[in-house]
Scaffold this motif. Structure first.
Motif, PDB file in Angstrom:
ATOM      1  N   GLY A   1     -11.315   0.759  -2.955  1.00  0.00           N
ATOM      2  CA  GLY A   1     -10.333   0.855  -4.028  1.00  0.00           C
ATOM      3  C   GLY A   1      -8.947   0.398  -3.638  1.00  0.00           C
ATOM      4  O   GLY A   1      -7.993   0.581  -4.409  1.00  0.00           O
ATOM      5  N   VAL A   2      -8.802  -0.187  -2.462  1.00  0.00           N
ATOM      6  CA  VAL A   2      -7.504  -0.728  -2.040  1.00  0.00           C
ATOM      7  C   VAL A   2      -7.419  -2.161  -2.553  1.00  0.00           C
ATOM      8  O   VAL A   2      -8.143  -3.047  -2.078  1.00  0.00           O
ATOM      9  CB  VAL A   2      -7.360  -0.700  -0.503  1.00  0.00           C
ATOM     10  N   THR A   3      -6.560  -2.410  -3.513  1.00  0.00           N
ATOM     11  CA  THR A   3      -6.490  -3.729  -4.143  1.00  0.00           C
ATOM     12  C   THR A   3      -5.808  -4.733  -3.219  1.00  0.00           C
ATOM     13  O   THR A   3      -5.110  -4.355  -2.272  1.00  0.00           O
ATOM     14  CB  THR A   3      -5.711  -3.656  -5.457  1.00  0.00           C
ATOM     15  N   ARG A   4      -5.989  -5.997  -3.551  1.00  0.00           N
ATOM     16  CA  ARG A   4      -5.350  -7.038  -2.732  1.00  0.00           C
ATOM     17  C   ARG A   4      -3.832  -6.976  -2.848  1.00  0.00           C
ATOM     18  O   ARG A   4      -3.112  -7.378  -1.941  1.00  0.00           O
ATOM     19  CB  ARG A   4      -5.862  -8.413  -3.122  1.00  0.00           C
ATOM     20  N   TRP A   5      -3.357  -6.452  -3.985  1.00  0.00           N
ATOM     21  CA  TRP A   5      -1.904  -6.314  -4.162  1.00  0.00           C
ATOM     22  C   TRP A   5      -1.366  -5.227  -3.231  1.00  0.00           C
ATOM     23  O   TRP A   5      -0.275  -5.387  -2.650  1.00  0.00           O
ATOM     24  CB  TRP A   5      -1.573  -5.984  -5.622  1.00  0.00           C
ATOM     25  N   MET A   6      -2.116  -4.172  -3.058  1.00  0.00           N
ATOM     26  CA  MET A   6      -1.714  -3.119  -2.127  1.00  0.00           C
ATOM     27  C   MET A   6      -1.718  -3.648  -0.693  1.00  0.00           C
ATOM     28  O   MET A   6      -0.821  -3.341   0.105  1.00  0.00           O
ATOM     29  CB  MET A   6      -2.657  -1.919  -2.270  1.00  0.00           C
TER      30      MET A   6
ATOM     31  N   MET B   1      -4.752   6.193  -5.815  1.00  0.00           N
ATOM     32  CA  MET B   1      -4.266   5.303  -4.759  1.00  0.00           C
ATOM     33  C   MET B   1      -4.265   6.009  -3.409  1.00  0.00           C
ATOM     34  O   MET B   1      -4.701   5.456  -2.404  1.00  0.00           O
ATOM     35  CB  MET B   1      -2.853   4.801  -5.087  1.00  0.00           C
ATOM     36  N   LYS B   2      -3.757   7.247  -3.375  1.00  0.00           N
ATOM     37  CA  LYS B   2      -3.678   7.980  -2.122  1.00  0.00           C
ATOM     38  C   LYS B   2      -5.067   8.197  -1.526  1.00  0.00           C
ATOM     39  O   LYS B   2      -5.270   8.061  -0.325  1.00  0.00           O
ATOM     40  CB  LYS B   2      -2.979   9.321  -2.317  1.00  0.00           C
ATOM     41  N   GLU B   3      -6.040   8.544  -2.397  1.00  0.00           N
ATOM     42  CA  GLU B   3      -7.388   8.763  -1.897  1.00  0.00           C
ATOM     43  C   GLU B   3      -7.965   7.489  -1.275  1.00  0.00           C
ATOM     44  O   GLU B   3      -8.625   7.525  -0.238  1.00  0.00           O
ATOM     45  CB  GLU B   3      -8.300   9.246  -3.034  1.00  0.00           C
TER      46      GLU B   3
END
Length: 304
Positions: A28-33, A1-3
């Motif tokens: 890799g940033v999901t829509r939930w994030m 997640m951090k990357e």
């Protein structure tokens, strides 16, 4: 997640602190994030597709990216907005201009002016970075879409003055694209810019003066100055009135200095010199020639 988040912030920084949802997903940033950070106020929603990764107003660069993303996948910066990206300065652009090809319904986006073009021709768009048209295409379309003939001519002249691209390429693009709106004006101004000396030589000064009730002036009037002969474009030596018509070449190099010395020399010897930009004759002939008429009769009464 951090990357993924670190990569998203690096990308957003290069784009005026905005990123598209598609870009974020690819990193890799999901829509939930995304939803979580929007809900917490850490990020800002700037439309259906655009996310601001820091709080505050949109930067100029961020506005441009948002305009493209929110206007649809096939949109691109065009006209004066593409010229700004190419380096144009000093031209007020209140809205972002984008173009979309015919058959694609552009979305309504605040602060964005959308233009539907007949088609995308090969080589019209630049590869990489902000989606935008080539500078040559942007100059012609920007002149077409300008709010007035005066603004269109100003855009053409400023693009030439700031050397955004070779003048010959502007002419080639005009010949290839054959725009319907303002075609004659664009061609005239480009010809003046490319070869101002020839345009001045072809100017029918006699007819110009007759239209405004003035007698035919002398061309290439010779006066004596402190450093030798001075050549003035036209005038009426018997009353001491002279007119200099300045082509675009008068704003380059040391022409401004030479022009000022020549004009000052005539004025110090008791004459009057009016300066008219060639572009002024194209756009506001009546206003400039009205000044010549006023000066002619003032000098005539004084000489009587």
């Amino acid at each position: 997640m951090k990357e993924s988040l670190d990569a998203a912030y690096r990308l957003a920084e290069s784009q005026g602190w905005v990123a598209s949802r598609t870009q974020l997903t690819a990193l890799g940033v999901t829509r939930w994030m995304v939803r979580d950070r929007l809900a917490k106020g850490a990020w800002v929603r700037w439309g259906v597709h655009t996310v601001g990764l820091r709080r505050g107003d949109l930067s100029g660069l961020g506005r441009l990216w948002r305009a493209v993303w929110e206007s649809g996948r096939v949109s691109a910066l065009d006209g004066v907005s593409a010229l700004v990206v190419a380096g144009l300065t000093g031209f007020d652009v209140p809205e972002v201009h984008v173009s979309v090809p015919h058959g694609r319904a552009p979305r309504q986006v605040d602060g964005v002016r959308r233009h539907v073009v007949a088609l995308r021709r090969p080589g019209e768009l630049l590869g990489g970075g902000l989606p935008r048209t080539t500078t040559a295409v942007a100059v012609i379309r920007g002149a077409q879409w300008a709010s007035s003939d005066r603004q269109a001519a100003l855009l053409l002249v400023m693009s030439a003055q700031q050397r955004l691209l070779p003048l010959a390429r502007m002419q080639d693009t005009l010949d290839t694209w054959r725009p319907h709106r303002r075609r004659a004006l664009i061609r005239t101004v480009l010809n003046d810019v490319i070869d101002g000396a020839q345009a001045l030589g072809e100017l029918d000064v006699g007819a110009l003066c007759r239209r405004h009730g003035l007698p035919a002036p002398h061309r290439q009037v010779v006066r004596r100055g402190p450093s030798g002969r001075i050549y003035l474009d036209l005038g009426w030596p018997d009353i001491g009135l002279f007119v200099e018509i300045d082509g675009i070449h008068h704003v380059f190099g040391d022409s401004v200095v030479v022009d000022a010395l020549r004009q000052n020399s005539v004025v110090l010897s008791g004459g009057s010199v009016l300066r008219i930009p060639l572009l002024g004759l194209r756009l506001q002939e009546s206003a400039f020639m009205g000044q010549v008429v006023t000066a002619y009769w003032m000098r005539s009464r004084r000489a009587a």
